[in-house]
Design a protein around this motif. Structure first.
Motif, PDB file in Angstrom:
ATOM      1  N   LEU A 153       0.823  -1.207   0.000  1.00 61.85           N
ATOM      2  CA  LEU A 153       0.000   0.000   0.000  1.00 61.85           C
ATOM      3  C   LEU A 153       0.862   1.264   0.000  1.00 61.85           C
ATOM      4  O   LEU A 153       0.581   2.223  -0.746  1.00 61.85           O
ATOM      5  CB  LEU A 153      -0.914  -0.028   1.230  1.00 61.85           C
ATOM      6  CG  LEU A 153      -1.968   1.039   1.304  1.00 61.85           C
ATOM      7  CD1 LEU A 153      -2.945   0.950   0.153  1.00 61.85           C
ATOM      8  CD2 LEU A 153      -2.722   0.931   2.625  1.00 61.85           C
ATOM      9  N   ALA A 154       1.934   1.278   0.795  1.00 61.19           N
ATOM     10  CA  ALA A 154       2.769   2.487   0.892  1.00 61.19           C
ATOM     11  C   ALA A 154       3.471   2.762  -0.439  1.00 61.19           C
ATOM     12  O   ALA A 154       3.437   3.889  -0.952  1.00 61.19           O
ATOM     13  CB  ALA A 154       3.786   2.328   2.017  1.00 61.19           C
TER      14      ALA A 154
ATOM     15  N   ASP B 282       9.495  -7.531  -5.140  1.00 63.28           N
ATOM     16  CA  ASP B 282       9.992  -8.912  -5.155  1.00 63.28           C
ATOM     17  C   ASP B 282       8.952  -9.887  -5.723  1.00 63.28           C
ATOM     18  O   ASP B 282       9.239 -11.072  -5.885  1.00 63.28           O
ATOM     19  CB  ASP B 282      10.465  -9.332  -3.747  1.00 63.28           C
ATOM     20  CG  ASP B 282       9.385  -9.192  -2.686  1.00 63.28           C
ATOM     21  OD1 ASP B 282       8.265  -8.731  -3.011  1.00 63.28           O
ATOM     22  OD2 ASP B 282       9.660  -9.523  -1.519  1.00 63.28           O
TER      23      ASP B 282
ATOM     24  N   THR C  55      -1.785  -7.548   3.935  1.00 61.76           N
ATOM     25  CA  THR C  55      -0.873  -7.221   5.043  1.00 61.76           C
ATOM     26  C   THR C  55      -1.652  -7.010   6.330  1.00 61.76           C
ATOM     27  O   THR C  55      -1.161  -7.273   7.418  1.00 61.76           O
ATOM     28  CB  THR C  55      -0.043  -5.965   4.703  1.00 61.76           C
ATOM     29  OG1 THR C  55       0.591  -6.211   3.451  1.00 61.76           O
ATOM     30  CG2 THR C  55       1.028  -5.698   5.736  1.00 61.76           C
TER      31      THR C  55
ATOM     32  N   THR D 231      -6.054  -5.800   7.878  1.00 67.84           N
ATOM     33  CA  THR D 231      -7.421  -5.454   7.482  1.00 67.84           C
ATOM     34  C   THR D 231      -7.451  -4.038   6.907  1.00 67.84           C
ATOM     35  O   THR D 231      -8.222  -3.743   6.006  1.00 67.84           O
ATOM     36  CB  THR D 231      -8.356  -5.558   8.707  1.00 67.84           C
ATOM     37  OG1 THR D 231      -8.159  -6.846   9.271  1.00 67.84           O
ATOM     38  CG2 THR D 231      -9.795  -5.391   8.331  1.00 67.84           C
ATOM     39  N   ALA D 232      -6.579  -3.192   7.456  1.00 64.45           N
ATOM     40  CA  ALA D 232      -6.330  -1.863   6.886  1.00 64.45           C
ATOM     41  C   ALA D 232      -7.583  -1.007   6.751  1.00 64.45           C
ATOM     42  O   ALA D 232      -7.837  -0.411   5.707  1.00 64.45           O
ATOM     43  CB  ALA D 232      -5.597  -1.990   5.551  1.00 64.45           C
ATOM     44  N   VAL D 233      -8.368  -0.933   7.832  1.00 61.41           N
ATOM     45  CA  VAL D 233      -9.525  -0.035   7.817  1.00 61.41           C
ATOM     46  C   VAL D 233      -9.007   1.401   7.782  1.00 61.41           C
ATOM     47  O   VAL D 233      -8.108   1.757   8.537  1.00 61.41           O
ATOM     48  CB  VAL D 233     -10.391  -0.216   9.091  1.00 61.41           C
ATOM     49  CG1 VAL D 233     -11.649   0.641   9.002  1.00 61.41           C
ATOM     50  CG2 VAL D 233     -10.731  -1.673   9.348  1.00 61.41           C
TER      51      VAL D 233
ATOM     52  N   VAL E 130      15.225  -6.522  -4.026  1.00 72.83           N
ATOM     53  CA  VAL E 130      16.333  -5.567  -3.930  1.00 72.83           C
ATOM     54  C   VAL E 130      17.154  -5.855  -2.667  1.00 72.83           C
ATOM     55  O   VAL E 130      16.597  -5.989  -1.572  1.00 72.83           O
ATOM     56  CB  VAL E 130      15.768  -4.125  -3.912  1.00 72.83           C
ATOM     57  CG1 VAL E 130      16.864  -3.101  -3.629  1.00 72.83           C
ATOM     58  CG2 VAL E 130      15.068  -3.812  -5.224  1.00 72.83           C
TER      59      VAL E 130
ATOM     60  N   ASP F 189       5.058   0.772   6.824  1.00 76.53           N
ATOM     61  CA  ASP F 189       5.506  -0.073   7.949  1.00 76.53           C
ATOM     62  C   ASP F 189       7.022  -0.088   8.090  1.00 76.53           C
ATOM     63  O   ASP F 189       7.540  -0.368   9.171  1.00 76.53           O
ATOM     64  CB  ASP F 189       5.025  -1.520   7.748  1.00 76.53           C
ATOM     65  CG  ASP F 189       3.563  -1.717   8.122  1.00 76.53           C
ATOM     66  OD1 ASP F 189       2.893  -0.722   8.455  1.00 76.53           O
ATOM     67  OD2 ASP F 189       3.097  -2.874   8.087  1.00 76.53           O
TER      68      ASP F 189
ATOM     69  N   GLY G 219      -5.683   0.328  14.660  1.00 77.96           N
ATOM     70  CA  GLY G 219      -5.986   0.575  13.245  1.00 77.96           C
ATOM     71  C   GLY G 219      -5.211   1.754  12.655  1.00 77.96           C
ATOM     72  O   GLY G 219      -5.779   2.580  11.928  1.00 77.96           O
TER      73      GLY G 219
ATOM     74  N   GLY H 120      -1.769   1.562  11.066  1.00 76.96           N
ATOM     75  CA  GLY H 120      -0.661   1.330  10.133  1.00 76.96           C
ATOM     76  C   GLY H 120      -0.923   1.795   8.710  1.00 76.96           C
ATOM     77  O   GLY H 120      -0.165   2.601   8.151  1.00 76.96           O
ATOM     78  N   ALA H 121      -1.987   1.296   8.101  1.00 76.40           N
ATOM     79  CA  ALA H 121      -2.289   1.662   6.711  1.00 76.40           C
ATOM     80  C   ALA H 121      -2.618   3.147   6.628  1.00 76.40           C
ATOM     81  O   ALA H 121      -2.202   3.846   5.699  1.00 76.40           O
ATOM     82  CB  ALA H 121      -3.451   0.826   6.193  1.00 76.40           C
ATOM     83  N   GLN H 122      -3.368   3.618   7.616  1.00 78.68           N
ATOM     84  CA  GLN H 122      -3.741   5.034   7.608  1.00 78.68           C
ATOM     85  C   GLN H 122      -2.507   5.923   7.649  1.00 78.68           C
ATOM     86  O   GLN H 122      -2.387   6.894   6.896  1.00 78.68           O
ATOM     87  CB  GLN H 122      -4.603   5.341   8.833  1.00 78.68           C
ATOM     88  CG  GLN H 122      -5.868   4.539   8.933  1.00 78.68           C
ATOM     89  CD  GLN H 122      -6.837   5.229   9.888  1.00 78.68           C
ATOM     90  OE1 GLN H 122      -7.537   6.162   9.497  1.00 78.68           O
ATOM     91  NE2 GLN H 122      -6.882   4.796  11.135  1.00 78.68           N
TER      92      GLN H 122
END
Ligand code: FAD
Length: 457
Positions: free
Chosen positions: A16-17, A37, A50, A52-54, A133, A312, A322, A324-326
């Motif tokens: 996502l990042a 990769d 990775t 649920t990434a709400v 890499v 991350d 909740g 990380g994704a945010q």
């Protein structure tokens, strides 16, 4: 360095990042190569999501700077919280509240979000190289570009960035995790009404004070669409750990979740047992544990080229809050925004300044809100007072859940007096009167079996 008029960017990692930064930078006129990769099909089909990434509220605004909203399921509008203590005969309900969010929340499969970004990135001329890499490759890659972003997640190349011990509250994982996705119940199902004013549109956060927490809510799975996300958070020494460890496939994941609810949260068992395993996706579950870690996100390669960690790789969170994704999309979108107006050379110092801004804008507060949700002793008074007040006054629950979207206010609510003031301000009456009305519940409403629920009242 680049001879092209376009500034060159290398991004390592297509989660996502990496894909958020990649699409944002292509849109901003950069010449971008993403190194991954795994090839595109493998990123989508051969690995679990990775997380649920709400996205809770505010992060959706940042995401909208990168990509249009493509998703019509996985939306939630509030949270039903229930807390229990004890086991067997001694099991007691502690408190409950059901509060609406002041924002929209959206849970979409990270594999789908990343793939949609990658599709647009490629269509707009982005380059994609499939290779793992190494640190040595990274030195050569960084020598040839104006900016190198390392978006390789919690593992990968993150170890190139030293842990910032002053900003990392923990040196080991705080929870054992089970993530699983299910089908079998409809998002508009009326059976959910016993827990929430807005039925299945409110996520459940069901807590066992000694053993751990569970999250359950609407989700958009990459292949089947509308579905259900479950996350189990087992505390150290919890009996849930062994239960989680027995999961080996999608069927067992479903059986373990049914078993967990039947034993610890039987009020919900009749509904949870209607869930079905998602056999269509053998990667719809995983076991894990995250050491919440903040890194010094700007480093140099062997020959002194600056590299910056995003997502991350820079800050990893226990998922209970909740964040990380945010935080990853907020970091990526903020960096894109800053690069659009920065015409000069992209130096180590400039990158460090950007990371400090990100830390002050989001990272610090997101880290603290995670500690609050983990029940860290630093936030024991917050939990004690805010949960009890939320059980009495729905607006306090909404204010508390607002921290998932915008965690910054927590930094200004540190003392008991601050918490009391927050409760009084939100309730429009003295906090003492609110808290005096709190009474532990005798019992909670129960789900009905599917057959009984189907009978018209
Ligand atoms: C159980 C769980 C629930 C969660 N729930 C939420 C939530 O509700 N809300 C929220 O905001 N966040 C949540 N998260 C966190 C969120 O999922 C992550 O923060 C986010 O997905 C991280 O994205 P990323 O791109 O940084 O890392 P990743 O998704 O890990 O992507 C890294 C990519 O880099 C690749 N890579 C690694 N090494 C190399 C290399 N050497 N060369 C090339 N490529 C490489 C990897 O294969 C991978 O594709 C949750 C996490 C978990 C574990």
């Amino acid at each position: 360095m680049s001879n092209s008029t376009k500034r060159k960017v290398a991004i390592i990692g297509a989660g996502l990042a990496g894909t958020t930064a990649g699409l944002g930078l292509i849109n901003a006129g950069f010449d971008v190569t993403i190194y991954s990769d795994r090839d595109r099909a493998s990123l989508r089909n051969d690995v679990p999501p990775t997380g649920t990434a709400v996205y809770f509220g505010k992060s959706l605004d940042y995401d909208a700077e990168i990509i249009e909203d493509l998703y019509d399921a996985g939306t939630s509008t509030g949270m039903s919280v229930r807390i229990f203590s004890g086991a067997g005969e001694a099991r007691t309900p502690v408190l409950a509240f059901d509060s609406p969010f002041k924002y929209k929340a959206q849970a979409v499969d990270t594999r789908l979000r990343a793939d949609d970004r990658l599709a647009r990135f490629l269509a707009r001329g982005g380059k994609f190289q499939v290779r793992a890499v190494t640190p040595r490759d990274l030195d050569a890659i960084a020598a040839d570009v104006d900016l190198t972003l390392v978006a390789t997640g919690k593992g990968g190349l993150s170890s190139l960035f030293p842990v910032d011990t002053g900003r990392s509250a923990y040196a080991e994982p705080q929870r054992h995790l089970l993530l699983a996705t299910f089908k079998g119940l409809h998002h508009a199902d009326r059976q959910f009404a016993y827990r929430s004013s807005d039925g299945a549109k409110h996520n459940w956060f069901t807590i066992h004070a000694e053993f751990g927490e569970t999250f359950f809510g609407p989700y958009l799975h990459k292949d089947i669409g509308a579905s259900w996300a479950f996350i189990g958070f087992a505390k150290p020494a919890s009996p849930w750990i062994e239960l989680f460890k027995s999961v080996t496939d999608t069927q067992r994941a479903r059986d373990v979740v049914v078993d967990l609810f039947a034993t610890y949260f039987p009020e919900d068992a009749a509904l949870i047992e209607q869930l079905q395993p998602l056999h269509e996706d053998p990667h719809s579950w995983f076991l894990g544990a995250v050491t919440p870690t903040v890194r010094r996100a700007v480093a140099t390669t062997a020959n002194g080229h600056p590299i910056v960690a995003i997502g991350d790789a820079a800050i990893s969170f226990d998922p209970i809050g909740g964040q990380g994704a945010q935080t990853a999309v907020i970091q990526a979108a903020s960096l894109v925004r800053a690069l659009k107006t920065h015409a000069g050379k992209i130096t180590f110092e400039w990158l460090q300044d950007q990371f400090e801004k990100h830390w002050n804008n989001r990272g610090d507060a997101a880290t603290e809100v995670t500690r609050l949700f983990l029940g860290d002793p630093k936030y024991a008074t917050h939990a004690e007072l805010l949960f009890a007040a939320a059980a009495v006054n729905v607006d306090i629950g909404t204010a508390f859940l607002g921290l998932l979207s915008e965690p910054q206010p927590l930094l200004g609510i540190q003392s008991r007096e601050d918490i009391i003031k927050l409760i009084s301000d939100r309730a429009g009456e003295p906090a003492e009167s609110v808290l005096a009305r709190f009474k532990p519940p005798q019992q909670f409403a129960r789900a009905q079996s599917a057959e009984r629920a189907a009978v018209p009242a």
